[in-house]
Scaffold this motif. Structure first.
Motif, mmCIF file in Angstrom:
data_model
loop_
_atom_site.group_PDB
_atom_site.id
_atom_site.type_symbol
_atom_site.label_atom_id
_atom_site.label_comp_id
_atom_site.label_asym_id
_atom_site.label_seq_id
_atom_site.Cartn_x
_atom_site.Cartn_y
_atom_site.Cartn_z
ATOM 1 N N GLN A 158 0.847 -1.198 0.000
ATOM 2 C CA GLN A 158 0.000 0.000 0.000
ATOM 3 C C GLN A 158 0.883 1.248 0.000
ATOM 4 O O GLN A 158 1.909 1.292 0.679
ATOM 5 C CB GLN A 158 -0.899 0.009 1.236
ATOM 6 C CG GLN A 158 -1.794 1.251 1.365
ATOM 7 C CD GLN A 158 -1.342 2.175 2.484
ATOM 8 O OE1 GLN A 158 -1.119 1.760 3.615
ATOM 9 N NE2 GLN A 158 -1.208 3.465 2.174
ATOM 10 N N ILE A 159 0.497 2.240 -0.777
ATOM 11 C CA ILE A 159 1.153 3.545 -0.740
ATOM 12 C C ILE A 159 0.119 4.606 -0.381
ATOM 13 O O ILE A 159 -1.090 4.389 -0.514
ATOM 14 C CB ILE A 159 1.847 3.900 -2.068
ATOM 15 C CG1 ILE A 159 0.822 3.982 -3.218
ATOM 16 C CG2 ILE A 159 2.958 2.904 -2.390
ATOM 17 C CD1 ILE A 159 1.403 4.473 -4.534
ATOM 18 N N ASN A 160 0.593 5.758 0.087
ATOM 19 C CA ASN A 160 -0.303 6.833 0.490
ATOM 20 C C ASN A 160 -0.623 7.767 -0.661
ATOM 21 O O ASN A 160 0.260 8.090 -1.477
ATOM 22 C CB ASN A 160 0.315 7.641 1.628
ATOM 23 C CG ASN A 160 0.159 6.978 2.978
ATOM 24 O OD1 ASN A 160 -0.396 5.872 3.089
ATOM 25 N ND2 ASN A 160 0.653 7.629 4.024
ATOM 26 N N ALA A 161 -1.849 8.236 -0.704
ATOM 27 C CA ALA A 161 -2.260 9.204 -1.718
ATOM 28 C C ALA A 161 -1.403 10.464 -1.651
ATOM 29 O O ALA A 161 -1.077 11.062 -2.682
ATOM 30 C CB ALA A 161 -3.734 9.550 -1.532
ATOM 31 N N SER A 162 -1.017 10.868 -0.456
ATOM 32 C CA SER A 162 -0.207 12.080 -0.301
ATOM 33 C C SER A 162 1.141 11.960 -1.001
ATOM 34 O O SER A 162 1.679 12.953 -1.504
ATOM 35 C CB SER A 162 0.005 12.390 1.182
ATOM 36 O OG SER A 162 0.617 11.300 1.841
ATOM 37 N N SER A 163 1.689 10.751 -1.061
ATOM 38 C CA SER A 163 2.954 10.535 -1.765
ATOM 39 C C SER A 163 2.760 10.629 -3.274
ATOM 40 O O SER A 163 3.630 11.138 -3.994
ATOM 41 C CB SER A 163 3.550 9.177 -1.389
ATOM 42 O OG SER A 163 3.816 9.098 -0.007
ATOM 43 N N VAL A 164 1.634 10.143 -3.762
ATOM 44 C CA VAL A 164 1.341 10.194 -5.198
ATOM 45 C C VAL A 164 1.250 11.636 -5.684
ATOM 46 O O VAL A 164 1.739 11.972 -6.777
ATOM 47 C CB VAL A 164 0.032 9.443 -5.521
ATOM 48 C CG1 VAL A 164 -0.357 9.624 -6.982
ATOM 49 C CG2 VAL A 164 0.159 7.966 -5.178
ATOM 50 N N VAL A 165 0.659 12.509 -4.877
ATOM 51 C CA VAL A 165 0.474 13.901 -5.308
ATOM 52 C C VAL A 165 1.683 14.776 -5.013
ATOM 53 O O VAL A 165 1.694 15.958 -5.352
ATOM 54 C CB VAL A 165 -0.792 14.523 -4.680
ATOM 55 C CG1 VAL A 165 -2.019 13.668 -4.953
ATOM 56 C CG2 VAL A 165 -0.613 14.729 -3.182
ATOM 57 N N GLY A 166 2.694 14.208 -4.369
ATOM 58 C CA GLY A 166 3.912 14.958 -4.097
ATOM 59 C C GLY A 166 3.939 15.692 -2.780
ATOM 60 O O GLY A 166 4.875 16.453 -2.508
ATOM 61 N N ARG A 167 2.945 15.446 -1.936
ATOM 62 C CA ARG A 167 2.889 16.142 -0.641
ATOM 63 C C ARG A 167 4.045 15.740 0.272
ATOM 64 O O ARG A 167 4.444 16.504 1.149
ATOM 65 C CB ARG A 167 1.542 15.844 0.023
ATOM 66 C CG ARG A 167 1.253 16.620 1.287
ATOM 67 C CD ARG A 167 1.142 18.102 1.050
ATOM 68 N NE ARG A 167 0.097 18.475 0.120
ATOM 69 C CZ ARG A 167 -1.179 18.699 0.463
ATOM 70 N NH1 ARG A 167 -1.577 18.552 1.718
ATOM 71 N NH2 ARG A 167 -2.057 19.081 -0.450
ATOM 72 N N GLU A 168 4.611 14.539 0.060
ATOM 73 C CA GLU A 168 5.710 14.057 0.892
ATOM 74 C C GLU A 168 7.082 14.318 0.271
ATOM 75 O O GLU A 168 8.091 13.815 0.760
ATOM 76 C CB GLU A 168 5.547 12.554 1.153
ATOM 77 C CG GLU A 168 4.185 12.132 1.652
ATOM 78 C CD GLU A 168 3.788 12.796 2.956
ATOM 79 O OE1 GLU A 168 4.693 13.107 3.752
ATOM 80 O OE2 GLU A 168 2.579 13.008 3.167
ATOM 81 N N GLY A 169 7.108 15.071 -0.814
ATOM 82 C CA GLY A 169 8.384 15.422 -1.443
ATOM 83 C C GLY A 169 8.594 14.727 -2.780
ATOM 84 O O GLY A 169 7.974 13.710 -3.083
ATOM 85 N N ALA A 170 9.497 15.293 -3.565
ATOM 86 C CA ALA A 170 9.740 14.814 -4.925
ATOM 87 C C ALA A 170 10.328 13.406 -4.934
ATOM 88 O O ALA A 170 10.027 12.598 -5.825
ATOM 89 C CB ALA A 170 10.653 15.785 -5.667
ATOM 90 N N ARG A 171 11.184 13.082 -3.961
ATOM 91 C CA ARG A 171 11.832 11.768 -3.950
ATOM 92 C C ARG A 171 10.811 10.654 -3.767
ATOM 93 O O ARG A 171 10.829 9.648 -4.487
ATOM 94 C CB ARG A 171 12.887 11.696 -2.842
ATOM 95 C CG ARG A 171 13.707 10.396 -2.870
ATOM 96 C CD ARG A 171 14.607 10.271 -1.654
ATOM 97 N NE ARG A 171 13.853 10.050 -0.437
ATOM 98 C CZ ARG A 171 13.369 8.867 -0.054
ATOM 99 N NH1 ARG A 171 13.535 7.794 -0.823
ATOM 100 N NH2 ARG A 171 12.716 8.750 1.082
ATOM 101 N N LEU A 172 9.903 10.827 -2.812
ATOM 102 C CA LEU A 172 8.903 9.793 -2.581
ATOM 103 C C LEU A 172 7.921 9.704 -3.742
ATOM 104 O O LEU A 172 7.469 8.613 -4.100
ATOM 105 C CB LEU A 172 8.149 10.043 -1.274
ATOM 106 C CG LEU A 172 8.921 9.796 0.021
ATOM 107 C CD1 LEU A 172 7.975 9.799 1.212
ATOM 108 C CD2 LEU A 172 9.700 8.504 -0.024
ATOM 109 N N LYS A 173 7.602 10.834 -4.356
ATOM 110 C CA LYS A 173 6.718 10.813 -5.518
ATOM 111 C C LYS A 173 7.359 10.014 -6.658
ATOM 112 O O LYS A 173 6.696 9.170 -7.285
ATOM 113 C CB LYS A 173 6.416 12.237 -5.983
ATOM 114 C CG LYS A 173 5.443 12.312 -7.145
ATOM 115 C CD LYS A 173 5.123 13.763 -7.499
ATOM 116 C CE LYS A 173 4.117 13.826 -8.638
ATOM 117 N NZ LYS A 173 3.767 15.242 -8.982
#
Length: 231
Positions: A158-173
């Motif tokens: 599972q991944i978080n929606a916030s990571s998909v939209v870039g809320r957690e930073g460019a690296r995680l996106k």
């Protein structure tokens, strides 16, 4: 959409501090297009140790309060593990729950301290459960090769929606996009808390635009049907 990872039950962890806040989070989820929510309050030793009986009581209270809303609520827990033996200890101690009383279990690990996630998930699978690794992108020591190893042992990701939209930073996106491209992601979920915005609709649109409608439906709904259809 089906959200398999959320913290909307009040008074049991750091997710919601009031019933009113929980209802606000549910309304926000509905506005995102979410029809089904699995409530997954934390279990973490020495930090979040509310008993299942209390979790269930508060779950039923919020379910009753939301009964006129167009959403289905289910119960589970997000289980924090550091070593293999902690899993069965928690399952047998009234401190952990599977998702919707199924064989699916949502597992969380340390973000920074290297943990043998693949080994733990493999043993959990051998016990007859289906481990889902929560927000796998947040574990700083996990790379794409280890994700492949984790999945080869029987775990889902599972991944978080916030990571998909870039809320957690460019690296995680960038990392989650690589995981999706390689077919290593099974679920996108909100992991919503009262201080975190629900970004499921925005994440869905990004995934559909980049990877196609069928992929978006699979990650945001279809794969989760197996969990909520076990009642």
């Amino acid at each position: 959409m089906i959200d398999i990872h959320s913290h909307i039950i009040p008074f049991v962890d750091d997710g919601s501090s009031t019933i009113e806040q929980s209802l606000k989070m549910i309304d926000e989820a509905i506005s995102q297009g979410i029809t089904d929510i699995i409530c997954t309050p934390h279990y973490r030793k020495s930090m979040f140790e509310v008993k299942n009986s209390d979790i269930k009581e508060n779950f039923l209270a919020i379910k009753k309060a939301a009964q006129n809303r167009l959403v289905n609520l289910y119960l589970g827990r997000e289980i924090y593990l550091r070593k293999t033996e902690e899993f069965m200890d928690s399952i047998n101690s009234d401190l952990a729950l599977t998702l919707n009383n199924s064989k699916f279990v949502l597992l969380e690990f340390s973000y920074k301290d290297k943990t043998e996630i693949s080994e733990i998930a493999y043993v959990v699978a051998l016990k007859g459960y289906i481990p889902i690794i929560a927000h796998i992108e947040r574990y700083s020591y996990v790379d794409i090769e280890e994700v492949r190893e984790i999945k080869s042992g029987g775990a889902l990701v599972q991944i978080n929606a916030s990571s998909v939209v870039g809320r957690e930073g460019a690296r995680l996106k960038k990392f989650v996009f690589a995981l999706i491209k390689e077919g290593l992601v099974d679920f996108v979920a909100s992991d919503v808390h009262e201080n975190r915005q629900n970004l499921m609709n925005k994440a869905y649109n990004i995934v559909v635009k980049k990877f196609g409608l069928a992929h978006g439906q699979k990650l945001f709904r279809d794969n989760a049907l197996a969990i909520i259809s076990t009642e």
